[in-house]
Enzyme design. Structure first.
Site, PDB file in Angstrom:
ATOM      1  N   ARG A 172       0.896  -1.227   0.260  1.00 11.21           N
ATOM      2  CA  ARG A 172       0.335  -0.246  -0.489  1.00 11.21           C
ATOM      3  C   ARG A 172       1.452   1.720  -0.021  1.00 11.21           C
ATOM      4  NH1 ARG A 172      -5.000  -0.807   2.252  1.00 11.21           N
ATOM      5  NH2 ARG A 172      -4.876   1.382   3.553  1.00 11.21           N
ATOM      6  N   ARG A 249      -8.381  -7.326  14.079  1.00  5.54           N
ATOM      7  CA  ARG A 249      -7.626  -6.241  14.905  1.00  5.54           C
ATOM      8  C   ARG A 249      -8.426  -5.020  15.128  1.00  5.54           C
ATOM      9  NH1 ARG A 249      -3.834  -6.563  18.483  1.00  5.54           N
ATOM     10  NH2 ARG A 249      -2.718  -5.092  18.520  1.00  5.54           N
ATOM     11  N   ARG A 280      -0.613   6.144  16.518  1.00  6.28           N
ATOM     12  CA  ARG A 280      -0.735   7.624  15.553  1.00  6.28           C
ATOM     13  C   ARG A 280      -1.057   7.980  16.864  1.00  6.28           C
ATOM     14  NH1 ARG A 280      -2.781   5.517   9.777  1.00  6.28           N
ATOM     15  NH2 ARG A 280      -4.384   4.319  10.851  1.00  6.28           N
TER      16      ARG A 280
HETATM   17  N1  UDP Z   1       2.812   0.970   8.068  1.00  5.90           N
HETATM   18  C1  UDP Z   1       4.451   1.001   8.599  1.00  5.90           C
HETATM   19  N2  UDP Z   1       4.835   2.274   9.028  1.00  5.90           N
HETATM   20  C2  UDP Z   1       4.314   3.688   9.374  1.00  5.90           C
HETATM   21  C3  UDP Z   1       2.762   3.574   8.311  1.00  5.90           C
HETATM   22  C4  UDP Z   1       2.128   2.483   7.614  1.00  5.90           C
HETATM   23  O1  UDP Z   1       5.314   0.171   8.690  1.00  5.90           O
HETATM   24  O2  UDP Z   1       4.462   4.619   9.385  1.00  5.90           O
HETATM   25  C5  UDP Z   1       2.445  -0.312   7.736  1.00  5.90           C
HETATM   26  C6  UDP Z   1       2.012  -0.898   8.693  1.00  5.90           C
HETATM   27  O3  UDP Z   1       1.627  -1.872   8.195  1.00  5.90           O
HETATM   28  C7  UDP Z   1       0.357  -0.713   8.032  1.00  5.90           C
HETATM   29  C8  UDP Z   1       0.429   0.103   6.790  1.00  5.90           C
HETATM   30  O4  UDP Z   1       1.843  -0.220   6.313  1.00  5.90           O
HETATM   31  O5  UDP Z   1      -0.590  -1.477   9.032  1.00  5.90           O
HETATM   32  C9  UDP Z   1      -0.697   0.723   5.559  1.00  5.90           C
HETATM   33  O6  UDP Z   1      -0.647   1.199   6.779  1.00  5.90           O
HETATM   34  P1  UDP Z   1      -1.825   2.399   6.382  1.00  5.90           P
HETATM   35  O7  UDP Z   1      -1.695   3.593   7.416  1.00  5.90           O
HETATM   36  O8  UDP Z   1      -1.657   3.300   4.918  1.00  5.90           O
HETATM   37  O9  UDP Z   1      -2.630   2.001   6.380  1.00  5.90           O
HETATM   38  P2  UDP Z   1      -4.575   2.546   7.784  1.00  5.90           P
HETATM   39  O10 UDP Z   1      -3.804   1.662   9.299  1.00  5.90           O
HETATM   40  O11 UDP Z   1      -4.153   3.838   7.756  1.00  5.90           O
HETATM   41  O12 UDP Z   1      -5.113   1.655   6.438  1.00  5.90           O
END
Ligand code: UDP
Length: 367
Positions: A172, A249, A280
């Site tokens: 992604r 989750r 976050r």
């Molecule tokens: N991810 C990561 N570091 C970050 C942000 C995301 O490793 O700082 C990885 C993590 O495995 C996460 C995936 O990328 O589950 C997708 O993140 P995203 O923020 O796109 O997904 P959301 O949780 O917003 O659906």
């Protein structure tokens, strides 16, 4: 006598789009939701002028003009561009992985310099056929980025080792050799002016919606109300967990109001380190360039899912996918129930994908 053509279980994006299109085609719909409001996880709560994304931050993005035009019928979008930053071991990095990130990591100033480091690391640690998230990340971006910005965040987000997670999750995230902090590659992006509720209200305008109704508490009577059911809840629950439960989750959100104008200078700040219990902090006003004197921040804590908790993310590893396939086989035998959305399809869908899927399914249904 059946009063409705469709009983739509779940007033999230899938259910609302389906209801909207079916109603437009002259069908009578009843939409029910177990929560006290419609909107599913895009629902926002307005706190003194700030739209708080109650079930996690939602940033709309799509490459598909049809989908963009579709949502723009209900609200105008602002020009918000998602550019999260991540804090790792006391240092701040730009996301997604781009020339700014590489400069912050290694001091590299040109694409050649950055590429040479990354390619060396991929050659040393990468895999030809990555089988899990760790192998995928090492093969995509190398060891330093993986260890600084991915591994700990991922393991806390999912509550599993990166070696036990599917590779697609990390695909992604874009990797770019330009100084571009835009998290998405899509052509269209923004936040609806007036909030996501405006889109849901537009979709459900003139449609009967009943909230605080749990389908499973009154399944027989509710099902008798309509000719067909559109089910957007959890697929394993629909079949009474007969093959066991799928894994999800969950998240816990801790909201704080602060009497200051600007807390973190960005809508999304990720915290990579595993000793920080949240993944976050969202500062909601920045999604809409808010100028209020106060601000609302939300810490997002990943949590183990249990049946009483909200299922936010499907955990699409092999075990769960195999179990899902068993449930899916049952759905294909149903002639009066349509299944759709993140929970019923056990799929890590984004908003634009849900809308596309709902439009496709309703079209097929009405034909
Ligand atoms: N991810 C990561 N570091 C970050 C942000 C995301 O490793 O700082 C990885 C993590 O495995 C996460 C995936 O990328 O589950 C997708 O993140 P995203 O923020 O796109 O997904 P959301 O949780 O917003 O659906």
């Amino acid at each position: 006598m059946q009063k409705y053509d469709y009983l739509i279980v779940g007033a999230g994006l899938f259910g609302s789009v389906f209801a909207h299109e079916a109603t437009k085609a002259g069908k009578k719909c009843l939409v029910i939701d177990k929560r006290a409001h419609a909107g599913g996880n895009v629902y926002c709560e307005n706190v003194d002028g700030i739209n708080v994304h109650k079930y996690g931050a939602h940033i709309f993005h799509t490459n598909d003009k049809t989908i963009w035009d579709y949502v723009n019928q209900f609200a105008e979008f602002n020009n918000y561009v998602n550019s999260p930053v991540s804090i790792s071991k006391g240092k701040l990095y730009n996301l997604p992985f781009n020339m700014n990130t590489f400069y912050q990591l290694w001091g590299t100033k040109t694409p050649e310099e950055a590429k040479s480091i990354i390619e060396n690391q991929i050659n040393e640690y990468g895999y030809k056929n990555p089988k899990n998230l760790e192998e995928q990340a090492l093969s995509l971006i190398g060891k330093d980025v993986y260890e600084t910005l991915i591994k700990e965040y991922t393991e806390k987000q999912w509550g599993k080792k990166a070696t036990e997670l599917p590779a697609f999750i990390i695909k992604r995230l874009p990797v770019r050799y330009t100084f571009d902090n835009n998290y998405f590659n899509d052509k269209y992006q923004g936040i609806p002016i007036g909030g996501y509720n405006k889109i849901i209200e537009g979709l459900l305008k003139g449609i009967e919606v009943k909230t605080n109704i749990d389908f499973f508490k009154d399944k027989v009577a509710l099902s008798a109300l309509s000719e067909k059911i559109v089910f957007t809840g959890k697929i394993d629950e629909f079949y009474d967990y007969k093959y066991g439960n799928l894994e999800y989750r969950s998240l816990r959100f801790e909201n704080t109001r602060l009497e200051k104008e600007n807390h973190q200078g960005n809508a999304v700040v990720n915290y990579n380190d595993d000793h920080v219990p949240y993944t976050r902090i969202i500062e909601h006003k920045h999604f809409e360039f808010g100028k209020q004197k106060h601000t609302i921040i939300t810490k997002e804590f990943p949590e183990q899912w249990t049946k009483e908790k909200e299922a936010y993310y499907p955990i699409n590893n092999d075990d769960n996918q195999n179990k899902y396939q068993q449930y899916k086989a049952l759905t294909s035998k149903e002639s009066n129930t349509i299944f759709g959305g993140r929970l019923a399809e056990y799929k890590y869908y984004d908003m634009h994908q849900i809308i596309a899927s709902a439009l496709q399914k309703v079209k097929k249904e009405l034909n």
